[in-house]
Scaffold this motif. Structure first.
Motif, mmCIF file in Angstrom:
data_model
loop_
_atom_site.group_PDB
_atom_site.id
_atom_site.type_symbol
_atom_site.label_atom_id
_atom_site.label_comp_id
_atom_site.label_asym_id
_atom_site.label_seq_id
_atom_site.Cartn_x
_atom_site.Cartn_y
_atom_site.Cartn_z
ATOM 1 N N TYR A 1 -17.987 -2.912 -53.915
ATOM 2 C CA TYR A 1 -18.602 -2.249 -52.761
ATOM 3 C C TYR A 1 -17.900 -2.649 -51.463
ATOM 4 O O TYR A 1 -17.626 -1.800 -50.605
ATOM 5 C CB TYR A 1 -20.092 -2.601 -52.672
ATOM 6 C CG TYR A 1 -20.788 -1.856 -51.556
ATOM 7 C CD1 TYR A 1 -21.154 -0.526 -51.727
ATOM 8 C CD2 TYR A 1 -21.029 -2.466 -50.340
ATOM 9 C CE1 TYR A 1 -21.754 0.177 -50.699
ATOM 10 C CE2 TYR A 1 -21.640 -1.772 -49.303
ATOM 11 C CZ TYR A 1 -22.000 -0.452 -49.495
ATOM 12 O OH TYR A 1 -22.591 0.250 -48.473
ATOM 13 N N LEU A 2 -17.581 -3.925 -51.330
ATOM 14 C CA LEU A 2 -16.895 -4.378 -50.114
ATOM 15 C C LEU A 2 -15.485 -3.791 -50.036
ATOM 16 O O LEU A 2 -15.007 -3.470 -48.940
ATOM 17 C CB LEU A 2 -16.844 -5.909 -50.083
ATOM 18 C CG LEU A 2 -18.190 -6.596 -49.857
ATOM 19 C CD1 LEU A 2 -18.045 -8.113 -49.968
ATOM 20 C CD2 LEU A 2 -18.783 -6.225 -48.495
ATOM 21 N N ASP A 3 -14.823 -3.652 -51.170
ATOM 22 C CA ASP A 3 -13.492 -3.044 -51.157
ATOM 23 C C ASP A 3 -13.563 -1.590 -50.692
ATOM 24 O O ASP A 3 -12.638 -1.082 -50.052
ATOM 25 C CB ASP A 3 -12.861 -3.103 -52.557
ATOM 26 C CG ASP A 3 -12.311 -4.490 -52.886
ATOM 27 O OD1 ASP A 3 -12.166 -5.308 -51.957
ATOM 28 O OD2 ASP A 3 -12.036 -4.745 -54.070
ATOM 29 N N GLU A 4 -14.680 -0.925 -51.018
ATOM 30 C CA GLU A 4 -14.856 0.467 -50.585
ATOM 31 C C GLU A 4 -15.287 0.554 -49.126
ATOM 32 O O GLU A 4 -15.170 1.612 -48.504
ATOM 33 C CB GLU A 4 -15.930 1.148 -51.449
ATOM 34 C CG GLU A 4 -15.451 1.572 -52.810
ATOM 35 C CD GLU A 4 -16.526 2.343 -53.562
ATOM 36 O OE1 GLU A 4 -17.530 2.776 -52.924
ATOM 37 O OE2 GLU A 4 -16.387 2.508 -54.775
ATOM 38 N N ASN A 5 -15.808 -0.540 -48.597
ATOM 39 C CA ASN A 5 -16.363 -0.538 -47.242
ATOM 40 C C ASN A 5 -15.840 -1.726 -46.436
ATOM 41 O O ASN A 5 -16.620 -2.594 -45.999
ATOM 42 C CB ASN A 5 -17.898 -0.583 -47.303
ATOM 43 C CG ASN A 5 -18.478 0.626 -48.014
ATOM 44 O OD1 ASN A 5 -18.681 1.675 -47.398
ATOM 45 N ND2 ASN A 5 -18.740 0.489 -49.310
ATOM 46 N N PRO A 6 -14.525 -1.785 -46.220
ATOM 47 C CA PRO A 6 -13.945 -2.954 -45.543
ATOM 48 C C PRO A 6 -14.440 -3.135 -44.104
ATOM 49 O O PRO A 6 -14.413 -4.254 -43.585
ATOM 50 C CB PRO A 6 -12.438 -2.667 -45.578
ATOM 51 C CG PRO A 6 -12.328 -1.184 -45.751
ATOM 52 C CD PRO A 6 -13.501 -0.786 -46.583
ATOM 53 N N SER A 7 -14.910 -2.047 -43.486
ATOM 54 C CA SER A 7 -15.367 -2.152 -42.101
ATOM 55 C C SER A 7 -16.630 -3.014 -41.978
ATOM 56 O O SER A 7 -16.985 -3.441 -40.878
ATOM 57 C CB SER A 7 -15.647 -0.763 -41.520
ATOM 58 O OG SER A 7 -16.685 -0.131 -42.247
ATOM 59 N N LEU A 8 -17.300 -3.271 -43.115
ATOM 60 C CA LEU A 8 -18.469 -4.159 -43.056
ATOM 61 C C LEU A 8 -18.066 -5.593 -42.721
ATOM 62 O O LEU A 8 -18.886 -6.364 -42.203
ATOM 63 C CB LEU A 8 -19.205 -4.158 -44.403
ATOM 64 C CG LEU A 8 -19.946 -2.881 -44.785
ATOM 65 C CD1 LEU A 8 -20.554 -3.039 -46.177
ATOM 66 C CD2 LEU A 8 -21.020 -2.547 -43.753
ATOM 67 N N ILE A 9 -16.824 -5.951 -43.025
ATOM 68 C CA ILE A 9 -16.365 -7.333 -42.862
ATOM 69 C C ILE A 9 -15.395 -7.486 -41.700
ATOM 70 O O ILE A 9 -15.521 -8.420 -40.897
ATOM 71 C CB ILE A 9 -15.648 -7.816 -44.147
ATOM 72 C CG1 ILE A 9 -16.527 -7.653 -45.369
ATOM 73 C CG2 ILE A 9 -15.220 -9.270 -43.988
ATOM 74 C CD1 ILE A 9 -15.788 -7.961 -46.672
ATOM 75 N N GLU A 10 -14.428 -6.581 -41.623
ATOM 76 C CA GLU A 10 -13.294 -6.783 -40.714
ATOM 77 C C GLU A 10 -13.751 -6.853 -39.258
ATOM 78 O O GLU A 10 -14.392 -5.937 -38.741
ATOM 79 C CB GLU A 10 -12.280 -5.653 -40.912
ATOM 80 C CG GLU A 10 -11.588 -5.746 -42.267
ATOM 81 C CD GLU A 10 -10.785 -4.516 -42.624
ATOM 82 O OE1 GLU A 10 -10.805 -3.537 -41.839
ATOM 83 O OE2 GLU A 10 -10.158 -4.524 -43.693
ATOM 84 N N GLY B 1 -26.239 -3.708 -37.942
ATOM 85 C CA GLY B 1 -25.716 -4.530 -39.026
ATOM 86 C C GLY B 1 -26.154 -4.087 -40.414
ATOM 87 O O GLY B 1 -26.923 -3.128 -40.570
ATOM 88 N N THR B 2 -25.654 -4.816 -41.397
ATOM 89 C CA THR B 2 -25.941 -4.505 -42.805
ATOM 90 C C THR B 2 -26.303 -5.780 -43.553
ATOM 91 O O THR B 2 -25.654 -6.819 -43.380
ATOM 92 C CB THR B 2 -24.708 -3.877 -43.484
ATOM 93 O OG1 THR B 2 -24.365 -2.677 -42.788
ATOM 94 C CG2 THR B 2 -24.986 -3.553 -44.946
ATOM 95 N N LEU B 3 -27.353 -5.675 -44.346
ATOM 96 C CA LEU B 3 -27.765 -6.762 -45.237
ATOM 97 C C LEU B 3 -27.491 -6.330 -46.668
ATOM 98 O O LEU B 3 -27.941 -5.258 -47.102
ATOM 99 C CB LEU B 3 -29.260 -7.043 -45.055
ATOM 100 C CG LEU B 3 -29.941 -7.910 -46.117
ATOM 101 C CD1 LEU B 3 -29.402 -9.338 -46.086
ATOM 102 C CD2 LEU B 3 -31.459 -7.898 -45.910
#
Ligand SMILES: [Zn+2]
Length: 250
Positions: free
Chosen positions: A79-88, A167-169
């Protein structure tokens, strides 16, 4: 084989197997089942290999032998690989982080805090029911397999408080989807009883499908990322396992 020889051989085998946990569960299961694993790809470490059986009861293709990721770790990583903007470029709080996930996320985030009641070196003490962080501190909070240990109402309120509105949890926890209602029992207090009722000595509930109401009541929007084919067979996921993606803004 003579009965006496058979008993001795069986006893010796049980002793050997009882002393070879957990990785060697593979051998026991290999001996007693017809499961012959096929190679899977681990998104956490990039390895393609045969995964190990793990857990009680044993789960097939559960553990990557290189980085020790489990099914839930690989689901989250996909999921994080599909949504890198959650982290970067984001401020991230990560409860009880696994080493491979800590490295991947901390290298990409603007700031990163690993938190736990019993923090590992480099992490900080965080009580999820009463956090010391100011309101609106984080863009991303990752909280996997924690809510089943604590007062989930207090924890969800605190998670909502420290998460920014944009944000996202990310939440994961054991859930019995066939149960409409979460199972809690104030009479179940001992570790042995909790193991029997809740699946682990320090768990205090089994969430049912109504956990979604608990999450929404705490003030989150809710989406779900589900382990489905072809991802299950390719990455060794747990069929139907859920990553709950909770948005801070209603
Ligand atoms: Zn791996």
């Amino acid at each position: 084989m003579a009965p006496k020889v058979k008993r001795i051989a069986g006893g010796a085998l049980r002793i050997v197997l009882s002393r070879t946990l957990p990785a060697e569960i593979d051998r026991a299961t290999w001996l007693f089942t017809r499961h012959r694993p096929s190679p899977k790809h681990c998104p956490c470490c990039g390895t393609t290999t045969k995964f190990r059986i793990f857990g009680l009861p044993p789960r097939l293709d559960a553990e990557c032998p290189k980085c020790h990721s489990m099914e839930r770790h690989r689901l989250q990583r996909l999921y994080l690989d599909e949504n890198p903007s959650l982290i970067e470029g984001k401020d991230v709080l990560h409860f009880a982080p696994e080493s491979f996930a800590r490295l991947y996320i901390s290298e990409r985030a603007l700031s990163y805090i690993g938190g736990d009641l019993n923090p590992a070196p480099g992490d900080v003490f965080v009580n999820i029911e009463a956090m010391h962080f100011p309101d609106d501190s984080f863009d991303l909070v990752i909280c996997n397999h924690v809510l089943e240990h604590v007062d989930d109402k207090k924890a969800l309120a605190e998670l909502r408080r420290v998460l920014r509105p944009s944000g996202t949890l990310l939440l994961m926890f054991p859930i019995i989807e066939g149960w409409a209602t979460t199972y809690e029992n104030p009479d179940v207090l001992t570790p042995q009883a909790r193991l029997a009722h809740f699946g682990q000595e320090d768990h205090v509930r089994y969430f049912g499908a109504d956990v979604r109401d608990r999450i929404r009541t705490a003030g989150f929007r809710l989406a779900e990322f589900t382990a489905e084919e072809p991802l299950v067979c390719k990455f060794g996921l747990l069929r139907g396992e859920k990553l709950f993606v909770c948005g801070g803004a209603l």
